[in-house]
Design a protein around this motif. Sequence first.
Motif, short mmCIF file in Angstrom:
data_model
loop_
_atom_site.label_atom_id
_atom_site.label_comp_id
_atom_site.label_asym_id
_atom_site.label_seq_id
_atom_site.Cartn_x
_atom_site.Cartn_y
_atom_site.Cartn_z
N PHE A 1 -105.00 -49.81 -38.75
CA PHE A 1 -104.82 -48.92 -37.60
C PHE A 1 -106.18 -48.47 -37.06
O PHE A 1 -106.44 -48.56 -35.85
CB PHE A 1 -103.99 -47.71 -38.02
N HIS A 2 -107.05 -48.00 -37.93
CA HIS A 2 -108.33 -47.45 -37.48
C HIS A 2 -109.25 -48.54 -36.92
O HIS A 2 -110.00 -48.29 -35.97
CB HIS A 2 -109.00 -46.69 -38.62
N ILE A 3 -109.18 -49.74 -37.48
CA ILE A 3 -109.97 -50.84 -36.92
C ILE A 3 -109.46 -51.20 -35.53
O ILE A 3 -110.25 -51.42 -34.60
CB ILE A 3 -109.90 -52.06 -37.86
N ALA A 4 -108.13 -51.25 -35.37
CA ALA A 4 -107.56 -51.59 -34.06
C ALA A 4 -107.91 -50.54 -33.02
O ALA A 4 -108.25 -50.87 -31.87
CB ALA A 4 -106.04 -51.74 -34.18
N MET A 5 -107.85 -49.27 -33.38
CA MET A 5 -108.18 -48.20 -32.44
C MET A 5 -109.65 -48.26 -32.04
O MET A 5 -110.00 -48.17 -30.85
CB MET A 5 -107.87 -46.84 -33.06
N THR A 6 -110.53 -48.44 -33.01
CA THR A 6 -111.97 -48.46 -32.72
C THR A 6 -112.35 -49.70 -31.93
O THR A 6 -113.30 -49.68 -31.14
CB THR A 6 -112.77 -48.40 -34.03
N SER A 7 -111.62 -50.80 -32.13
CA SER A 7 -111.91 -52.04 -31.41
C SER A 7 -111.78 -51.86 -29.91
O SER A 7 -112.39 -52.60 -29.13
CB SER A 7 -110.97 -53.16 -31.87
N VAL B 138 -116.97 -47.12 -38.90
CA VAL B 138 -115.61 -46.66 -39.23
C VAL B 138 -115.10 -47.38 -40.47
O VAL B 138 -114.53 -46.76 -41.38
CB VAL B 138 -114.66 -46.90 -38.04
N THR B 139 -115.31 -48.69 -40.53
CA THR B 139 -114.85 -49.47 -41.68
C THR B 139 -115.57 -49.05 -42.95
O THR B 139 -114.95 -48.88 -44.00
CB THR B 139 -115.07 -50.97 -41.43
N ALA B 140 -116.89 -48.89 -42.85
CA ALA B 140 -117.68 -48.51 -44.02
C ALA B 140 -117.25 -47.16 -44.57
O ALA B 140 -117.05 -46.99 -45.79
CB ALA B 140 -119.17 -48.49 -43.67
#
Length: 328
Positions: free
Chosen positions: A172-178, A189-191
Amino acid sequence: MMPDDAQSHATQGAMRATGGHTGSGSDRADLVMDALKQRIIEERLQPGAKLPTEAELCRELGVSRSSVREALSKLAALDIVTSQRGKGTQVANMSLSPLVESLLLRSSARAGAGTGAVESVAQLREYLDLGMAEGVVRALSGTHHDNLHDIVARMTEKALRGENFQHEDIEFHIAMTSALDNEVALEMVTALWVVHSIALRDLDDDVDELLLETAQAHKRIIQAAEDGDIFAYRGAVIDHYRPLNMIIDRHEAAQQHANSGGSTESTLGDSEDPEAPPEALTAQAATQQHEAERAERAERAADIAARAQRAASFADIADPTSRVSGVL
């Protein structure tokens, strides 16, 4: 291989950087590191771009092969360069992997201090999410993303079954930040998520009881973004971290309660005169608090100065007037 005039310019730059003398092996390795970083910056080299060979660096910078190899080894550890047989030296992914490892080590080392490491990383994640809020809402406003709604649905289903949904959370957070199209933000964000997830292991039993509330907060986040409602979005982000903050507060209270048994009384007995009047005890406590605050301010000022010095050393690499300008 560089043209002769470029090689000459590089050698002159190297001599200027070292003040005209060879210096120690460590100094020469640092020179090579700075020169390669300067080259990457000035030429905007991307991952996979070729860099000079060891022999070329030795000739251009006037340093030994051992100094070059030491520099390349250090840069490889930072994921700045990579060397492969048959391919030579190339620009690496320049990812935040070294940062993740440092943060993981720092969090593990501080584990004995209680929830401090978890709280610090959680706060940084919240600051970052709130800081990106306007950009994310602008990018997603007026759209509909089935994949994000599907992720939230899976979160909710798992929460209702009392199952953790770590995979869905990072997805979810990767998709939002993308949506920001910002590679650095995405890696950060990933780290932070990886470090946060590992630091949470000691709190797993408590986290499980608030899974549904967390899943619902994710649903409000995507809905607010698609509605273009920045205020609702920021509120949903805060709600997203509220369950964790509640758990951290509860753990800290429990730890303080466990550590306070008899400690306050013994401390008072050692530091205060039981025969002294109340006014004297109050003044003594105020003095002790004042000294503690002053020591804390001094320590913080020293830490800020040290961090500023380190930041300045990094900034110097990107400065066109720096000591390695024009080396390569």
